[in-house]
Design an enzyme around this catalytic site. Structure first.
Site, mmCIF file in Angstrom:
data_model
loop_
_atom_site.group_PDB
_atom_site.id
_atom_site.type_symbol
_atom_site.label_atom_id
_atom_site.label_comp_id
_atom_site.label_asym_id
_atom_site.label_seq_id
_atom_site.Cartn_x
_atom_site.Cartn_y
_atom_site.Cartn_z
ATOM 1 N N ASP A 8 0.867 -1.166 0.000
ATOM 2 C CA ASP A 8 0.000 0.000 0.000
ATOM 3 C C ASP A 8 0.916 1.231 0.000
ATOM 4 O O ASP A 8 2.106 1.132 0.316
ATOM 5 C CB ASP A 8 -0.881 -0.050 1.258
ATOM 6 C CG ASP A 8 -1.727 1.185 1.444
ATOM 7 O OD1 ASP A 8 -2.373 1.601 0.471
ATOM 8 O OD2 ASP A 8 -1.746 1.729 2.561
ATOM 9 N N ASP A 10 -0.162 5.072 1.030
ATOM 10 C CA ASP A 10 -0.414 5.971 2.154
ATOM 11 C C ASP A 10 -0.428 5.198 3.471
ATOM 12 O O ASP A 10 -1.223 4.275 3.636
ATOM 13 C CB ASP A 10 -1.762 6.673 1.974
ATOM 14 C CG ASP A 10 -1.812 7.556 0.745
ATOM 15 O OD1 ASP A 10 -1.892 8.775 0.905
ATOM 16 O OD2 ASP A 10 -1.778 7.020 -0.372
ATOM 17 N N ASP A 167 -1.881 -1.051 5.858
ATOM 18 C CA ASP A 167 -2.236 -0.569 7.198
ATOM 19 C C ASP A 167 -3.741 -0.486 7.403
ATOM 20 O O ASP A 167 -4.193 0.106 8.388
ATOM 21 C CB ASP A 167 -1.601 0.801 7.455
ATOM 22 C CG ASP A 167 -2.201 1.905 6.587
ATOM 23 O OD1 ASP A 167 -2.492 1.635 5.405
ATOM 24 O OD2 ASP A 167 -2.395 3.029 7.089
#
Length: 215
Positions: A8, A10, A167
């Site tokens: 991922d 961000d 996250d």
């Protein structure tokens, strides 16, 4: 045998919260609302424009003013997307080690390509990504598996030979449903109320280089 590590963007590779928060606070100020602190913003920084607007102003996609607010957010973010954003500590060390081990790496993000295409070259990656899949590359975004499978196809690896780091719960769902190993990064944008223990995951790590204990 793991052949590729996918990430991922961000909250996993890059700390984008300051610039995303700046865009949110710009919209809040413009509408006469109080700004949010970074402590309030960070847990929602991976949730995109819609998630940030809902957190900041209770402005949901069903509201008639939502399109206008969202466009104002995107217009401001387009001006500040790289002002404060930087890679998390240890990310480039991880990428160099992956490269030395002959492992490909790539990005699968829900960030629209209009931002991803401009931001990724400015982040200073020690090794360039083998693939970048944005939130609109496949017409659907995570937790849909299409972006995951598209990335695998582009770099010529099977999903079961990949590890995906993220996250958010959608990251873990997308990875597991695609057949990848899913690793949750504790340094990301995770709220105390997220209930991460219930998320599908194979491992969780506290720092980028901890990945090698998992591999």
């Amino acid at each position: 045998m793991i052949q590729a590590v996918l990430f991922d963007l961000d909250g996993t590779l890059a700390d984008t919260a300051l610039d995303l928060g700046g865009a949110l606070n710009f919209v809040l100020r413009a509408n006469g609302l109080a700004e949010k602190t970074m402590d309030e913003i960070r847990p929602f920084a991976s949730h995109g424009a819609n998630g940030l607007l809902e957190m900041g102003a209770g402005m949901t996609p069903g509201h008639p003013d939502h399109p206008q607010w969202r466009q104002a957010f995107l217009n401001h973010y387009d001006k500040c997307y790289a002002d404060e954003t930087a890679l998390f500590e240890g990310v480039n060390d991880l990428l160099r080690e992956l490269d030395q081990r002959g492992l490909a790496w790539g990005i699968i993000t829900n960030k629209p390509a209009q931002f991803t295409d401009k931001l990724v070259p400015k982040l200073g990656f020690a090794v360039p990504p083998a693939v970048v899949v944005s939130g609109d590359t496949c017409g659907v975004a995570k937790p849909n598996v299409k972006p995951m499978l598209h990335a695998c196809e582009k770099i010529g690896v099977k999903p079961e030979d990949c590890v995906y780091l993220g996250d958010a719960e959608r990251d873990m769902l997308a990875a597991k449903n695609a057949g990848m190993k899913a690793v949750l990064v504790n340094w990301g944008y995770i709220a105390e109320t997220d209930g991460t223990e219930a998320w599908l995951q194979d491992a969780r790590i506290d720092a980028p280089m901890d990945l090698f204990a998992v591999l």
